[in-house]
Design a protein around this motif. Structure first.
Motif, PDB file in Angstrom:
ATOM      1  N   ASN A   1       0.825  -1.210   0.000  1.00 16.05           N
ATOM      2  CA  ASN A   1       0.000   0.000   0.000  1.00 16.05           C
ATOM      3  C   ASN A   1       0.861   1.263   0.000  1.00 16.05           C
ATOM      4  N   LEU A   2       1.616   1.421  -1.068  1.00 16.29           N
ATOM      5  CA  LEU A   2       2.564   2.525  -1.161  1.00 16.29           C
ATOM      6  C   LEU A   2       1.890   3.882  -0.998  1.00 16.29           C
ATOM      7  N   GLY A   3       0.658   3.991  -1.472  1.00 22.75           N
ATOM      8  CA  GLY A   3      -0.072   5.235  -1.302  1.00 22.75           C
ATOM      9  C   GLY A   3       0.257   6.300  -2.324  1.00 22.75           C
ATOM     10  N   HIS A   4       1.115   6.005  -3.260  1.00 24.65           N
ATOM     11  CA  HIS A   4       1.503   6.957  -4.305  1.00 24.65           C
ATOM     12  C   HIS A   4       1.743   6.149  -5.564  1.00 24.65           C
ATOM     13  N   ASP A   5       0.975   6.398  -6.614  1.00 27.06           N
ATOM     14  CA  ASP A   5       1.020   5.582  -7.826  1.00 27.06           C
ATOM     15  C   ASP A   5       2.143   6.064  -8.740  1.00 27.06           C
ATOM     16  N   VAL A   6       3.293   5.457  -8.622  1.00 24.60           N
ATOM     17  CA  VAL A   6       4.502   5.862  -9.342  1.00 24.60           C
ATOM     18  C   VAL A   6       4.664   5.010 -10.595  1.00 24.60           C
ATOM     19  N   PRO A   7       4.770   5.602 -11.772  1.00 23.11           N
ATOM     20  CA  PRO A   7       5.084   4.819 -12.977  1.00 23.11           C
ATOM     21  C   PRO A   7       6.440   4.124 -12.822  1.00 23.11           C
ATOM     22  N   LEU A   8       6.503   2.863 -13.244  1.00 21.36           N
ATOM     23  CA  LEU A   8       7.709   2.062 -13.031  1.00 21.36           C
ATOM     24  C   LEU A   8       8.079   1.331 -14.309  1.00 21.36           C
ATOM     25  N   LEU A   9       9.343   1.448 -14.714  1.00 23.93           N
ATOM     26  CA  LEU A   9       9.876   0.736 -15.872  1.00 23.93           C
ATOM     27  C   LEU A   9      10.980  -0.196 -15.401  1.00 23.93           C
ATOM     28  N   LEU A  10      10.844  -1.490 -15.722  1.00 23.19           N
ATOM     29  CA  LEU A  10      11.836  -2.500 -15.381  1.00 23.19           C
ATOM     30  C   LEU A  10      12.483  -2.994 -16.666  1.00 23.19           C
ATOM     31  N   MET A  11      13.806  -2.906 -16.752  1.00 26.87           N
ATOM     32  CA  MET A  11      14.547  -3.272 -17.953  1.00 26.87           C
ATOM     33  C   MET A  11      15.594  -4.317 -17.583  1.00 26.87           C
ATOM     34  N   VAL A  12      15.616  -5.439 -18.316  1.00 26.51           N
ATOM     35  CA  VAL A  12      16.501  -6.524 -17.934  1.00 26.51           C
ATOM     36  C   VAL A  12      16.954  -7.321 -19.152  1.00 26.51           C
ATOM     37  N   GLY A  13      18.187  -7.786 -19.107  1.00 28.13           N
ATOM     38  CA  GLY A  13      18.686  -8.683 -20.143  1.00 28.13           C
ATOM     39  C   GLY A  13      18.165 -10.090 -19.919  1.00 28.13           C
ATOM     40  N   ARG A  14      17.840 -10.784 -20.989  1.00 23.70           N
ATOM     41  CA  ARG A  14      17.308 -12.150 -20.858  1.00 23.70           C
ATOM     42  C   ARG A  14      18.301 -13.069 -20.164  1.00 23.70           C
TER      43      ARG A  14
ATOM     44  N   LEU B   1       0.740  -0.217  -7.524  1.00 24.23           N
ATOM     45  CA  LEU B   1       1.106   0.554  -8.709  1.00 24.23           C
ATOM     46  C   LEU B   1       0.309   0.067  -9.912  1.00 24.23           C
ATOM     47  N   THR B   2      -0.134   0.992 -10.741  1.00 25.07           N
ATOM     48  CA  THR B   2      -0.967   0.632 -11.897  1.00 25.07           C
ATOM     49  C   THR B   2      -0.234   0.765 -13.225  1.00 25.07           C
ATOM     50  N   ASP B   3       0.905   1.461 -13.251  1.00 26.33           N
ATOM     51  CA  ASP B   3       1.663   1.684 -14.483  1.00 26.33           C
ATOM     52  C   ASP B   3       3.033   1.038 -14.336  1.00 26.33           C
ATOM     53  N   VAL B   4       3.093  -0.274 -14.602  1.00 25.24           N
ATOM     54  CA  VAL B   4       4.337  -1.038 -14.463  1.00 25.24           C
ATOM     55  C   VAL B   4       4.653  -1.687 -15.803  1.00 25.24           C
ATOM     56  N   THR B   5       5.801  -1.370 -16.361  1.00 19.60           N
ATOM     57  CA  THR B   5       6.227  -1.885 -17.669  1.00 19.60           C
ATOM     58  C   THR B   5       7.510  -2.688 -17.499  1.00 19.60           C
ATOM     59  N   THR B   6       7.555  -3.857 -18.136  1.00 21.71           N
ATOM     60  CA  THR B   6       8.768  -4.687 -18.119  1.00 21.71           C
ATOM     61  C   THR B   6       9.266  -4.889 -19.546  1.00 21.71           C
ATOM     62  N   LEU B   7      10.540  -4.612 -19.769  1.00 17.69           N
ATOM     63  CA  LEU B   7      11.166  -4.815 -21.073  1.00 17.69           C
ATOM     64  C   LEU B   7      12.321  -5.795 -20.917  1.00 17.69           C
ATOM     65  N   VAL B   8      12.291  -6.883 -21.703  1.00 18.65           N
ATOM     66  CA  VAL B   8      13.336  -7.902 -21.664  1.00 18.65           C
ATOM     67  C   VAL B   8      14.106  -7.863 -22.988  1.00 18.65           C
ATOM     68  N   TYR B   9      15.439  -7.809 -22.896  1.00 20.70           N
ATOM     69  CA  TYR B   9      16.277  -7.683 -24.090  1.00 20.70           C
ATOM     70  C   TYR B   9      16.972  -9.014 -24.388  1.00 20.70           C
ATOM     71  N   PRO B  10      16.610  -9.664 -25.505  1.00 18.82           N
ATOM     72  CA  PRO B  10      17.231 -10.949 -25.873  1.00 18.82           C
ATOM     73  C   PRO B  10      18.740 -10.796 -26.080  1.00 18.82           C
ATOM     74  N   ASP B  11      19.457 -11.865 -25.774  1.00 20.67           N
ATOM     75  CA  ASP B  11      20.903 -11.929 -26.008  1.00 20.67           C
ATOM     76  C   ASP B  11      21.683 -10.864 -25.226  1.00 20.67           C
TER      77      ASP B  11
END
Length: 282
Positions: free
Chosen positions: A206-219, A242-252
């Motif tokens: 219950n963070l109480g503050h809706d912070v946009p979050l981007l997660l970036m990771v190598g496969r 949190l309602t705005d959570v994006t995950t990006l996975v980079y192959p290789d």
């Protein structure tokens, strides 16, 4: 080179990179055993996109560590008095300075690897101070989901340098080893088990503050990898709300996606994600 003094009397050195027509400010948190000088390309991309960047060498690291330890490079990575908690306090001290100096602009926080764990802790403790967060090479901070030892296991063999886990390009490992401001010691060796345990934890409920979050990771990132990062994303949605959570996975790509051949795409993705949430000011 700007600086400030933390609660233990340690001088923290940081860089300020102002944008010509700023849309926001960004605080950069580097990883364990390194320094902010390794992020020049990312900083240039962010400044060019309208983000004023503040980037400090954490306690025990980079220029801060060299001054703190009397120029003894063998002590780089050791946090000094107060350990992790004091390091967090110094990070928050700079966050407050950034907020005071830029009251009209949104504040984004970027953290890579160990810096991403500190960023998670910063968000837990001060959610209202942060308007967006980007994490690279991160993981859910549990013993099961975060690996800090034997990171080169899958690449070990004849001719292995021990740094293949950083990136697929061998030049990245060579540059890291030759850098006078880096150390290859593990967090356990640098901090000790008690301090490492202070880094562990799950996103605050219950963070109480809706912070946009981007997660970036190598496969192929051995620190956490996609499985751990997807669990982290779920925890932020389900525990923190949190309602705005994006995950990006980079192959290789391995741990240091900002040093991989795909690095230009990574920088562009980050800038585009920020642009979509914080349009340029007219």
């Amino acid at each position: 080179m700007p600086e400030f003094i933390d609660a233990h009397g340690i001088t923290i050195f940081y860089d300020l990179h102002p944008a010509t027509s700023p849309r926001g400010v960004l605080q950069l948190l580097h990883g364990v055993g390194e320094h902010v000088g390794r992020y020049d390309a990312l900083i240039d991309a962010l400044v060019g996109a309208g983000w004023t960047v503040y980037a400090a060498d954490h306690r025990g690291h980079g220029r801060t560590g060299m001054a703190q330890h009397g120029g003894d490079a063998s002590r780089l990575g050791h946090l000094g008095p107060g350990g992790v908690r004091a390091t967090m306090a110094a990070i928050w001290q700079l966050t407050q300075m950034i907020r005071d100096d830029n009251p009209a602009f949104p504040l984004a926080v970027f953290g890579h690897s160990g810096g991403s764990f500190l960023a998670q802790m910063l968000l837990d403790e001060h959610p209202d101070a942060i308007d967006a967060m980007v994490l690279s090479g991160s993981a859910l901070r549990t013993v099961r989901d975060l690996r800090a030892v034997n990171l080169n296991k899958r690449w070990n063999g004849p001719g292995a340098t021990g740094l293949e886990w950083l990136a697929s390009d061998p030049a990245v490992g060579r540059a890291f080893r030759e850098d006078p401001l880096t150390t290859e010691a593990t967090p356990m060796q640098l901090f000790g088990p008690i301090e490492v345990l202070k880094i562990m934890g799950k996103p605050r409920r219950n963070l109480g503050h809706d912070v946009p979050l981007l997660l970036m990771v190598g496969r192929d990132d051995p620190v956490g990898g996609p499985r751990s990062v997807h669990k982290l994303a779920a925890a932020y949605r389900e525990r923190s709300g949190l309602t705005d959570v994006t995950t990006l996975v980079y192959p290789d790509a391995r741990h240091e996606i900002l040093q991989e051949p795909v690095q230009a795409e990574v920088r562009a993705d980050m800038v585009a994600w920020l642009d979509a949430r914080f349009p340029a000011r007219v």
